[in-house]
Design a protein around this motif. Structure first.
Motif, PDB file in Angstrom:
ATOM      1  N   GLU A 134      41.096  45.818  53.181  1.00  0.00           N
ATOM      2  CA  GLU A 134      40.435  46.425  52.245  1.00  0.00           C
ATOM      3  C   GLU A 134      41.634  46.299  50.948  1.00  0.00           C
ATOM      4  N   LYS A 135      42.778  45.523  50.974  1.00  0.00           N
ATOM      5  CA  LYS A 135      43.632  45.562  49.774  1.00  0.00           C
ATOM      6  C   LYS A 135      42.846  44.847  48.502  1.00  0.00           C
ATOM      7  N   LEU A 136      43.206  45.203  47.525  1.00  0.00           N
ATOM      8  CA  LEU A 136      42.862  44.379  46.202  1.00  0.00           C
ATOM      9  C   LEU A 136      44.035  43.577  45.840  1.00  0.00           C
ATOM     10  N   SER A 137      43.740  42.615  44.985  1.00  0.00           N
ATOM     11  CA  SER A 137      44.920  41.930  44.423  1.00  0.00           C
ATOM     12  C   SER A 137      45.354  42.502  43.111  1.00  0.00           C
ATOM     13  N   LEU A 138      46.691  42.376  42.858  1.00  0.00           N
ATOM     14  CA  LEU A 138      47.283  42.868  41.761  1.00  0.00           C
ATOM     15  C   LEU A 138      46.204  42.724  40.519  1.00  0.00           C
ATOM     16  N   LYS A 139      45.772  41.547  40.337  1.00  0.00           N
ATOM     17  CA  LYS A 139      44.841  41.379  39.188  1.00  0.00           C
ATOM     18  C   LYS A 139      43.652  42.225  39.186  1.00  0.00           C
ATOM     19  N   ASP A 140      43.049  42.424  40.318  1.00  0.00           N
ATOM     20  CA  ASP A 140      42.078  43.571  40.427  1.00  0.00           C
ATOM     21  C   ASP A 140      42.503  44.713  40.271  1.00  0.00           C
ATOM     22  N   ALA A 141      43.386  45.199  41.016  1.00  0.00           N
ATOM     23  CA  ALA A 141      43.993  46.591  40.462  1.00  0.00           C
ATOM     24  C   ALA A 141      44.207  46.879  39.130  1.00  0.00           C
TER      25      ALA A 141
END
Length: 547
Positions: free
Chosen positions: A477-484
């Motif tokens: 369920e991690k998000l990418s840094l760009k999505d964060a």
């Protein structure tokens, strides 16, 4: 040493007085489509809005030049779910958030309580209190609080604001006895003999709140100032205030009119009565140089997981005699949502448990599709979902407003409360995103710290700030840094009907931006939380500088 620069308090208007070129920057911004762009110079017009971003080696236009010395520059960050007044109150009451035991909490109270009157505080969390190396596994009691407060009334909100801890004097002032009934949507914690033990959950908190003396307005203005200072320090140029009263709205307006708002506030009126009193003629669109808006209403469908008030489909794994608290039943939700939506208001519903989420989404389904699309209704938290209900977010065009640090704070408790078989839809950011749902990210401050870099770190790693668990909790369920970054910028802006004003550093938008001591895109993921904001600008005017 830290110094806050409140521009208008010094008699200076917020917009920059001349075109300013911030050059030699390590700049990042997303665009309206979500693509990431790099730039080396930011041009801000004399109206406080972005004129251009320029690549390295581009000719710089005329204007005042400010060398950024290679500092990383991001758009200003927006918290899509916080509690502005409560954040400031933490600076003026006894703060129990980081206590690790009841004795430590009592010592903090004894050291910090005022000389006279009620003793007020917040932040306790029995799920982080240990004794003899083990979690205590229970709520605190009035008798324990009495040991340091004596016969002066004392009242302490739980960290999530969904339970309160009273001493005997406070219960006496409120007329609480063993005969006092639990109110609908609330619970008085009792011992085996039926006597109140001192903890009041959700709607039962109102029994004590009703007798706590009201704060004077001068103190409440100080509270708001403290909150704005804290927000500027952590790089928040905007926040969505999750549930304001009439008095809070009037205070926000006074600050906006006098130029004292150093962050843009998207305000949700708390419930229908406040909504109608604040905005009897309909939604209040962005005004006061786009620093303030009230075009949404906050509802609460259930309680919180920590106090077992979150309303579940099946009983709690660690307390099988309860499913939690239903604060608004399905018919009430449907009525309140459809009425406000018909009046043109976005409706944002707190929903933690899977049953509360199911009921909330069913109520949103009663709103005509065109209204849902235009108003962008929101599920606040969307925390525990039945996997079969994930599709309802995209089907109904409802935004999932979620808080990454809740997952990393709650992970152990969530496993105990739910059991492994019900965790599939818990804190399921990526599953929702992959389904096509729209997200917005926040912190729920002061339940969690307001620093958005803590949220970015939690979103990217699914780990607590001490690096646990290895590899992340439910790491798929991690998000990418760009999505964060998007979650705290363009996604949050859209959730607040402000994507044409803020969220990116595109021409025509307000020049709200921050500088960071390190480049998050070049830093190890595990260190993202530790990156400090070094400066914050609103409409091209600096409102915070770290020294």
């Amino acid at each position: 040493m830290k110094k806050l620069l409140f521009a208008l308090a010094l008699g200076v208007s917020l917009p920059a007085l001349a075109d300013t070129v911030y050059h030699n920057a390590n700049g990042y911004t997303l665009d309206g489509k979500g693509d990431l762009h790099r730039f080396a110079a930011l041009v801000v017009g004399d109206d406080g809005k972005v004129k251009a971003t320029l690549p390295a080696n581009a000719a710089l236009p005329a204007g005042t030049r400010v060398g950024m010395k290679g500092a990383t520059l991001w758009p200003g960050l927006i918290d899509a779910h916080g509690h502005v007044t409560r954040l400031g109150e933490l600076k003026l009451v006894v703060d129990l958030r980081d206590t690790a035991s009841i004795p430590e909490a009592l010592g903090r109270i004894k050291a910090g309580m005022p000389a006279a009157g009620w003793i007020i505080g917040r932040g306790w969390n029995q799920e982080r209190w240990y004794a003899d190396g083990k979690l205590i596994g229970r709520f605190p009691t009035a008798a324990e609080l009495d040991s340091v407060t004596g016969d002066r009334p004392a009242w302490f909100d739980r960290v999530d604001g969904h339970a309160g801890w009273a001493n005997t004097a406070a219960m006496k002032a409120a007329g609480i006895t063993r005969d006092t009934k639990d109110p609908p949507g609330g619970q008085i914690i009792r011992d085996a003999a039926g006597n109140p033990t001192g903890v009041f959950v959700d709607k039962a908190m109102a029994l004590i709140d009703a007798v706590v003396p009201a704060d004077d307005e001068a103190r409440m203005e100080l509270v708001l100032q403290k909150s704005l200072e804290t927000m500027a320090e952590v790089g928040l140029t905007g926040a969505h205030d999750a549930g304001a009263s009439v008095a809070e709205w009037k205070r926000f307006v006074r600050f906006a009119e006098s130029g004292r708002l150093t962050a843009r506030l998207y305000v949700m009126a708390y419930g229908p009565d406040n909504r109608k009193a604040i905005a009897p003629k309909g939604p209040i669109k962005w005004g006061w140089n786009d620093t303030l808006s009230m075009q949404s209403m906050k509802l609460v469908s259930d309680g919180a997981l920590g106090s077992r008030g979150a309303y579940l489909i099946k009983p709690y794994a660690d307390m099988p005699n309860t499913r939690g608290l239903q604060i608004l039943n399905p018919d009430q939700l449907k009525t309140l949502i459809t009425e406000a939506s018909r009046d043109g208001f976005q409706v944002n519903v707190h929903a933690i448990g899977d049953q509360a989420n199911r009921s909330t989404m069913a109520a949103f389904a009663a709103v005509p599709a065109a209204e849902r699309a235009a108003l962008r209704h929101r599920n606040e938290h969307a925390q525990i979902l039945d996997m079969g209900d994930l599709h309802t977010f995209v089907d109904l065009n409802v935004i999932a407003s979620m808080q990454p640090t809740h997952a990393t704070s709650d992970k152990g408790m969530a496993e105990a409360r739910l059991g492994e078989d019900r965790l599939g839809g818990a804190y399921a950011w990526t599953a929702l995103k992959k389904s096509g749902a729209q997200l917005a990210l926040g912190s729920d401050f002061p339940v969690e710290p307001p620093d958005p870099m803590f949220g970015v770190h939690a979103a990217v790693t699914r780990q607590s700030r001490d690096g646990l668990p290895a590899g992340g909790w439910r790491p798929w369920e991690k998000l990418s840094l760009k999505d964060a970054l998007a979650g705290f910028t363009i996604w949050a802006a859209r959730a607040g009907h402000a994507e044409d004003k803020v969220g990116t550093l595109e021409p025509g938008k307000w020049a709200d931006f921050i500088t960071l001591e390190r480049d998050p895109f070049a830093a190890p993921e595990g260190e993202l939380w530790s990156i400090k904001v070094t400066g914050t600008w609103l409409a091209g005017k600096q409102v915070f500088q770290r020294k």
